[in-house]
Design a protein around this motif. Structure first.
Motif, PDB file in Angstrom:
ATOM      1  N   HIS A  20      -3.264 -51.891 108.841  1.00  0.00           N
ATOM      2  CA  HIS A  20      -1.730 -52.590 109.201  1.00  0.00           C
ATOM      3  C   HIS A  20      -0.926 -51.703 109.831  1.00  0.00           C
ATOM      4  CE1 HIS A  20      -1.610 -51.758 104.558  1.00  0.00           C
ATOM      5  NE2 HIS A  20      -1.620 -50.834 104.881  1.00  0.00           N
ATOM      6  N   GLU A  23      -0.356 -47.785 111.122  1.00  0.00           N
ATOM      7  CA  GLU A  23      -1.054 -46.755 110.496  1.00  0.00           C
ATOM      8  C   GLU A  23      -2.394 -46.346 111.310  1.00  0.00           C
ATOM      9  OE1 GLU A  23      -0.128 -47.877 106.018  1.00  0.00           O
ATOM     10  OE2 GLU A  23      -2.296 -47.581 106.369  1.00  0.00           O
ATOM     11  N   TYR A  53       2.349 -55.690 109.626  1.00  0.00           N
ATOM     12  CA  TYR A  53       2.197 -54.902 108.298  1.00  0.00           C
ATOM     13  C   TYR A  53       2.228 -55.821 107.037  1.00  0.00           C
ATOM     14  CZ  TYR A  53       2.301 -51.535 104.706  1.00  0.00           C
ATOM     15  OH  TYR A  53       1.903 -50.701 103.603  1.00  0.00           O
ATOM     16  N   HIS A  85      -5.669 -44.740 104.853  1.00  0.00           N
ATOM     17  CA  HIS A  85      -4.198 -45.286 105.361  1.00  0.00           C
ATOM     18  C   HIS A  85      -3.175 -44.028 105.667  1.00  0.00           C
ATOM     19  CE1 HIS A  85      -4.285 -49.407 103.226  1.00  0.00           C
ATOM     20  NE2 HIS A  85      -5.518 -48.914 102.631  1.00  0.00           N
TER      21      HIS A  85
HETATM   22 ZN   LIG Z   1      -1.680 -48.667 104.485  1.00  0.00          ZN
END
Ligand SMILES: [Zn+2]
Length: 211
Positions: A20, A23, A53, A85
């Motif tokens: 998202h 990242e 996001y 992430h």
């Molecule tokens: Zn993340």
């Protein structure tokens, strides 16, 4: 961005990055450049979504922008599932705060070398899509920190050779014994397990605990 398959046969592993927002900038290239494991298969989705996001803690994530992850999990039934992430340095204390379990309902991340954080995946997909035996991990890279990224790439390269939770625990106990204990405790708490439910830990972790 298609699913890329490296190697063949089982065990099956699925690694995903760029879940998202921005990242992907710190995570996608790790999976774009990864090579096939020595045994079994590694499936990678280097970029899931870069438009929005939406937190993976939001159940809508996996029915909306993360849908392709669910499709891959259902198709491949991986023994090992890893999310990459990235996080901003100013959020580090929040992510590793032992009170995180009470604040947001998921355990705190463990801190490894070079500000790499290790945790599980969100309860929603852990319980719904994976058997208890599966190994499900999240690595959090510190944004804009090349050492953090490099360290994660090396860890991921090592972890892609693992085929089970047992092997991962052995690896953790050797390399990060303190963090390993937290990972084991979190796992036991999540499934309401007792020590005797995890026989493979008896000789290593339990004796370690008695010291
Ligand atoms: Zn993340």
């Amino acid at each position: 961005m298609p699913l890329k398959i490296l190697g063949s046969g089982r065990p099956m592993r699925l690694f995903v990055a760029g879940l998202h927002g921005n990242e992907w900038k710190d995570t996608s290239s790790i999976l774009e450049n990864i090579e096939a494991p020595k045994t079994g298969t590694l499936a990678v989705i280097p970029l899931v979504n870069k438009e929005n996001y939406i937190s993976t803690l939001d159940d809508n994530y996996f029915i909306d922008i993360g849908q392709k992850i669910i499709t891959a999990i259902e198709e491949l039934e991986p023994e090992v599932y890893i999310e990459l992430h990235s996080y901003s340095a100013e959020n580090q204390t929040k992510l590793t705060d032992p009170e995180r379990i009470n604040r947001v309902g998921v355990p705190a991340f463990s801190q490894l070398d070079n500000d790499v954080l290790l945790g599980s995946v969100v309860p929603y997909i852990r319980k719904k899509y994976f058997p208890m035996e599966a190994l499900c991990l999240t690595f959090e890279i510190q944004k804009g920190n090349p050492d953090s990224k490099k360290c994660t790439a090396l860890l991921i390269d090592r972890v892609k050779e693992l085929s089970s939770k047992e092997e991962f625990i052995k690896f953790m106990l050797q390399r990060y014994p303190e963090q390993a204990k937290k990972v084991i405790e979190d796992y036991k708490n999540f499934y309401g397990l007792q020590n005797e439910d995890l026989p493979y830990l008896q000789d290593q972790y339990m004796t370690e605990n008695k010291k």
